[in-house]
Enzyme design. Structure first.
Site, PDB file in Angstrom:
ATOM      1  N   ASP A 295       0.870  -1.175   0.000  1.00 40.75           N
ATOM      2  CA  ASP A 295       0.000   0.000   0.000  1.00 40.75           C
ATOM      3  C   ASP A 295       0.906   1.224   0.000  1.00 40.75           C
ATOM      4  O   ASP A 295       2.107   1.114   0.240  1.00 40.75           O
ATOM      5  CB  ASP A 295      -0.908  -0.007   1.239  1.00 40.75           C
ATOM      6  N   HIS A 296       0.332   2.365  -0.279  1.00 43.62           N
ATOM      7  CA  HIS A 296       1.062   3.618  -0.121  1.00 43.62           C
ATOM      8  C   HIS A 296       0.874   4.111   1.306  1.00 43.62           C
ATOM      9  O   HIS A 296      -0.220   4.020   1.861  1.00 43.62           O
ATOM     10  CB  HIS A 296       0.540   4.666  -1.112  1.00 43.62           C
ATOM     11  N   GLN A 473      -4.994   3.998   1.032  1.00 49.19           N
ATOM     12  CA  GLN A 473      -6.074   3.078   0.650  1.00 49.19           C
ATOM     13  C   GLN A 473      -5.901   2.515  -0.756  1.00 49.19           C
ATOM     14  O   GLN A 473      -6.846   2.418  -1.527  1.00 49.19           O
ATOM     15  CB  GLN A 473      -7.423   3.776   0.818  1.00 49.19           C
ATOM     16  N   HIS A 474      -4.645   2.141  -1.050  1.00 45.97           N
ATOM     17  CA  HIS A 474      -4.305   1.514  -2.329  1.00 45.97           C
ATOM     18  C   HIS A 474      -3.766   0.107  -2.061  1.00 45.97           C
ATOM     19  O   HIS A 474      -2.643  -0.221  -2.416  1.00 45.97           O
ATOM     20  CB  HIS A 474      -3.274   2.361  -3.080  1.00 45.97           C
ATOM     21  N   ILE A 475      -4.580  -0.702  -1.446  1.00 45.29           N
ATOM     22  CA  ILE A 475      -4.165  -2.020  -0.983  1.00 45.29           C
ATOM     23  C   ILE A 475      -4.124  -3.003  -2.159  1.00 45.29           C
ATOM     24  O   ILE A 475      -5.103  -3.166  -2.872  1.00 45.29           O
ATOM     25  CB  ILE A 475      -5.120  -2.482   0.136  1.00 45.29           C
TER      26      ILE A 475
END
Length: 536
Positions: A295-296, A473-475
């Site tokens: 994730d970021h 929220q870039h899972i």
């Protein structure tokens, strides 16, 4: 137990699943079932206005509201992990940002065993998704279902920020989804006339009238039905009852990077040690299930202005907020018609970087957070930024908590584990400060609020990031595509060793992309649909 049969079953209606359900049913030749755990639909009150994201980020009616386990890499704190739980999945609750990433992202996938996934090979699918007037025909689509616009400059702040970025050699980029991502730009957004475009509104709602498409909401998948090494259906719970459905051809999992590995493990597919620990019979060994989580991760930075009416702070409070709401209701314009993070910066951390390796998410107001969740716009005049490295290297995991399908998954994040990550994360903060300290912003900033002037050394900056950071929220990555021993799917997204089963969502990404994930996941859905239909 009554069991109906369909040609294809799609589990999940999000960025990939919503696209798949539409495309697989488009010809009318195949019967398609789309299962969605969420009960809310395409016109839920908060999903249409883009700013409604603040009312959905912690809303159990439309959000899984997961929490990660504490770990020293993120200050021994749990990290809040929101995931969409409604028709359209996370496309219905996100910040509506359109971002494809960079050419290097997809060429990297192709080099890791993802034959057919190079940038030139996925570009037609990106163009197929969108309808936009932005950019060149060489890179942009003109007739797709998702409308893409550029965020409006609804505050004087934007032009000032662009000038400050240019002052530190960050060029203006009129189309970061074109030939190059690098530069400062207004965010591209998935909306039309002030209303969110999601897979619910643009793919599923128009297709609902098809006789060969069934959409069952409030239906949470509990396990796959396996006959030997073939997937033949899905068990799910709906309205308090356990049900099952069968697939003549294929089951496609689009549950997302948190729930796809969970469903595989509940079905006996995964690492035998984990399955046996929870009393689940091992049907098929795939040790990569749930691994490779990425994730970021970024800490929020903010600055206070010494001059009023530059930012949007006052418009988020009192009578001015009511005026903005009225403006939106009548004209579908104003800041309510825009999502969060309406300006983007894609920059190089140093001259040695071959391409932009850091991103800044810029907002013309100070965000107030609680527990890693956006709560509201501060009344203090100012602006905020998330600054972070784009291509994370450290990996965590997601696995089942127990054999109970209702139990949330165990999410173990690992961040800043490599020297390059730590170095780039610090440089991202320093680069953001360069912009904030450049004219014309320099003369308007009263103070840096967070992390503040006392945080200066590399060690102090890194500590601030660890202790206050949150995911963007870039899972991705938990059922990765490739040809090594930890790969879960092959280049055609077929689960290795299990016939009749594919995965199409962010979990198949072997590495994280340089930006937001919703549009790349739609691309995955479009490409997967073509592959499935080609194999019929």
């Amino acid at each position: 137990m009554h069991s109906e049969t369909y040609d294809f079953i799609v589990i999940g209606s999000g960025a990939s699943g919503g696209v798949l359900a539409n495309r697989l049913s488009e010809s009318g030749k195949h019967s398609v079932l789309c299962l969605e755990a969420g009960e809310k639909g395409a016109h839920y009150i908060w999903t249409r206005p883009p700013v409604g994201v603040v009312y959905m980020i912690d809303n159990p009616a439309v959000n899984w509201r997961y929490q990660s386990e504490p770990h020293e890499s993120h200050g021994n704190r749990p990290i809040y992990v929101p995931r969409g739980k409604l028709l359209g999945g996370s496309t219905a609750i996100n910040a509506i940002v359109y971002n494809r990433g960079q050419r290097i992202d997809y060429d990297t996938w192709a080099g890791l065993g993802g034959s057919g996934w190079s940038y030139e090979e996925v570009l037609p699918y990106f163009k197929k998704i969108e309808r936009t007037r932005l950019g060149s025909d060489d890179y942009r689509g003109r007739s797709g279902p998702i409308n893409v616009i550029e965020a409006s400059k609804v505050a004087p702040f934007y032009d000032m920020f662009i000038q400050a970025a240019k002052a530190v050699n960050i060029p203006f980029n009129a189309d970061y989804s074109g030939a190059s991502q690098e530069g400062v730009a207004m965010a591209q957004q998935t909306s039309h006339r002030g209303l969110r475009h999601s897979t619910a509104t643009q793919y599923l709602h128009p297709a609902r009238g098809r006789a060969n498409l069934t959409i069952l909401q409030g239906s949470e998948a509990t396990s796959l039905i396996l006959e030997g090494k073939r997937c033949v259906g899905v068990r799910f719970r709906r309205q308090g009852k356990n049900q099952e459905v069968r697939a003549r051809r294929e089951v496609i999992m689009s549950c997302g990077a948190a729930n796809s590995p969970k469903l595989l493990e509940l079905s006996g597919i995964g690492n035998p040690e984990i399955l046996q620990k929870h009393g689940i019979k091992v049907v098929h060994e795939l040790k990569g299930v749930g691994e490779n989580l990425r994730d970021h991760y970024a800490a929020l930075m903010s600055w206070r202005f010494n001059t009023p009416n530059i930012s949007l702070a006052k418009k988020g409070h009192g009578w001015r907020l009511w005026l903005e709401m009225l403006r939106y209701a009548i004209f579908r314009k104003g800041f309510i018609a825009q999502g969060h993070g309406t300006m983007r910066v894609f920059a190089r951390s140093s001259p040695k970087a071959e391409n932009p390796d850091i991103m800044m998410v810029v907002s013309p107001y100070i965000l107030e957070l609680r527990g890693g969740k956006t709560r509201r716009i501060s009344a203090t005049e100012g602006f905020s930024m998330y600054a972070h490295l784009q291509r994370t290297e450290s990996t965590g995991s997601i696995h089942i908590r127990s054999a109970d399908p209702a139990a949330p998954p165990v999410i173990n994040y690992r961040f800043l584990g490599t020297e390059n990550e730590r170095k780039t994360a610090v440089l991202a903060v320093r680069r953001a400060r360069e912009v904030a300290n450049a004219p014309p912003l320099r003369g308007l900033v009263a103070e840096e609020v967070e992390p503040g002037p006392k945080v200066q050394s590399d060690e102090e900056i890194l500590e601030y990031i660890r202790n206050t950071g949150t995911i963007t929220q870039h899972i991705v990555g938990t059922c990765k595509m490739g040809d090594d021993t930890m790969s879960v799917v092959d280049a055609r997204l077929r689960v290795r060793g299990i016939a009749g089963l594919r995965i199409a969502d962010a979990s198949i990404m072997p590495t994280i992309i340089s930006g937001n994930t919703s549009i790349p996941c739609m691309m995955i859905g479009e490409k997967c649909a073509d592959m499935v239909l080609a194999d019929v």
